[in-house]
Every structure is written in C-alpha cells, then in structure tokens.
Scaffold this motif. Structure first.
Motif, PDB file in Angstrom:
ATOM      1  N   ASP A  49      75.589  66.406   9.618  1.00  0.00           N
ATOM      2  CA  ASP A  49      75.276  67.839   9.531  1.00  0.00           C
ATOM      3  C   ASP A  49      75.992  68.608  10.636  1.00  0.00           C
ATOM      4  OD1 ASP A  49      73.651  67.353   7.353  1.00  0.00           O
ATOM      5  OD2 ASP A  49      71.757  67.619   8.448  1.00  0.00           O
ATOM      6  N   TRP A  50      75.984  68.044  11.841  1.00  0.00           N
ATOM      7  CA  TRP A  50      76.626  68.682  12.990  1.00  0.00           C
ATOM      8  C   TRP A  50      78.126  68.846  12.733  1.00  0.00           C
ATOM      9  CZ3 TRP A  50      75.533  71.537  17.024  1.00  0.00           C
ATOM     10  CH2 TRP A  50      76.387  71.589  18.111  1.00  0.00           C
ATOM     11  N   ALA A  51      78.776  67.783  12.270  1.00  0.00           N
ATOM     12  CA  ALA A  51      80.213  67.842  11.988  1.00  0.00           C
ATOM     13  C   ALA A  51      80.512  68.851  10.882  1.00  0.00           C
ATOM     14  CB  ALA A  51      80.723  66.459  11.603  1.00  0.00           C
ATOM     15  N   GLN A  52      79.679  68.860   9.843  1.00  0.00           N
ATOM     16  CA  GLN A  52      79.897  69.780   8.728  1.00  0.00           C
ATOM     17  C   GLN A  52      79.762  71.234   9.167  1.00  0.00           C
ATOM     18  OE1 GLN A  52      77.378  69.156   5.279  1.00  0.00           O
ATOM     19  NE2 GLN A  52      78.023  71.086   4.353  1.00  0.00           N
ATOM     20  N   ILE A  53      78.742  71.529   9.944  1.00  0.00           N
ATOM     21  CA  ILE A  53      78.530  72.929  10.330  1.00  0.00           C
ATOM     22  C   ILE A  53      79.610  73.395  11.296  1.00  0.00           C
ATOM     23  CG2 ILE A  53      76.962  72.797  12.331  1.00  0.00           C
ATOM     24  CD1 ILE A  53      75.252  74.881  10.615  1.00  0.00           C
ATOM     25  N   LEU A  54      80.078  72.513  12.185  1.00  0.00           N
ATOM     26  CA  LEU A  54      81.175  72.886  13.085  1.00  0.00           C
ATOM     27  C   LEU A  54      82.454  73.137  12.302  1.00  0.00           C
ATOM     28  CD1 LEU A  54      80.684  70.568  16.187  1.00  0.00           C
ATOM     29  CD2 LEU A  54      80.057  72.989  15.938  1.00  0.00           C
ATOM     30  N   GLU A  55      82.683  72.333  11.270  1.00  0.00           N
ATOM     31  CA  GLU A  55      83.863  72.523  10.427  1.00  0.00           C
ATOM     32  C   GLU A  55      83.791  73.886   9.721  1.00  0.00           C
ATOM     33  OE1 GLU A  55      85.527  70.503   6.378  1.00  0.00           O
ATOM     34  OE2 GLU A  55      84.940  69.129   7.989  1.00  0.00           O
ATOM     35  N   GLU A  56      82.624  74.220   9.237  1.00  0.00           N
ATOM     36  CA  GLU A  56      82.452  75.505   8.555  1.00  0.00           C
ATOM     37  C   GLU A  56      82.613  76.674   9.525  1.00  0.00           C
ATOM     38  OE1 GLU A  56      78.740  75.240   6.451  1.00  0.00           O
ATOM     39  OE2 GLU A  56      79.510  73.669   5.142  1.00  0.00           O
ATOM     40  N   ILE A  57      82.087  76.540  10.737  1.00  0.00           N
ATOM     41  CA  ILE A  57      82.258  77.601  11.741  1.00  0.00           C
ATOM     42  C   ILE A  57      83.740  77.750  12.079  1.00  0.00           C
ATOM     43  CG2 ILE A  57      81.801  78.249  14.147  1.00  0.00           C
ATOM     44  CD1 ILE A  57      79.017  76.885  13.806  1.00  0.00           C
ATOM     45  N   ALA A  58      84.438  76.632  12.237  1.00  0.00           N
ATOM     46  CA  ALA A  58      85.858  76.659  12.606  1.00  0.00           C
ATOM     47  C   ALA A  58      86.715  77.326  11.537  1.00  0.00           C
ATOM     48  CB  ALA A  58      86.361  75.241  12.875  1.00  0.00           C
TER      49      ALA A  58
END
Length: 83
Positions: A49-58
């Motif tokens: 979840d952490w990796a996915q949300i950071l990818e979306e923010i980026a």
C-alpha cells in the motif's frame, strides 16, 4: 416504493486509511504554507500500500518526492501560476 434495508457502510480499506492519513498531513496548514510534507510509513501499514500510494503521489503534476535515509519521504509541490 418499497423500503429496503439501509445499506451498512463498508469499513474503509487499509489503503484508504493510509490515504486519509497522508492527506491529513499534506493538507495541514504548516505543510500547505511550506508546500512540503514529511511522510513516514506506520509500522502496521502494508509495504505494498505504501509503495502504491507513493507511486500515485509521484505521478501527480508539479510534485516531487525525495526518499530520506531514515525511511521518510519528503513531498514537495509547486502551485502553478494562472496565466
């Protein structure tokens, strides 16, 4: 009209809870003034979840992520000027 049983709201997923937590940090008055926020993954939050949300923010326009040595992620953004 037939009255149905009221729908029971579905509890938010762990991903949605993570998103709400980060949104609260990013929308805080201090972060908005600085146009920056420091984010950390909580111990009970999923790595996926952490990796996915950071990818979306980026992927957001005018947003930059900087990964820190301590595991935190600094988020910076620029508000484009209206033409």
């Amino acid at each position: 009209m037939a009255k149905g049983k009221p729908a029971t709201p579905k509890p938010p997923s762990q991903y949605e809870l993570l998103g709400a937590r980060l949104q609260k940090i990013i929308n805080s008055p201090a972060a908005q003034k600085a146009k920056a926020a420091l984010l950390y993954k909580a111990p009970d939050e999923s790595e996926d979840d952490w990796a996915q949300i950071l990818e979306e923010i980026a992927e957001t326009d005018n947003v930059t992520l900087a990964h820190r040595d301590d595991g935190g992620v600094q988020v910076f953004w620029v508000v484009p000027k209206d033409d």
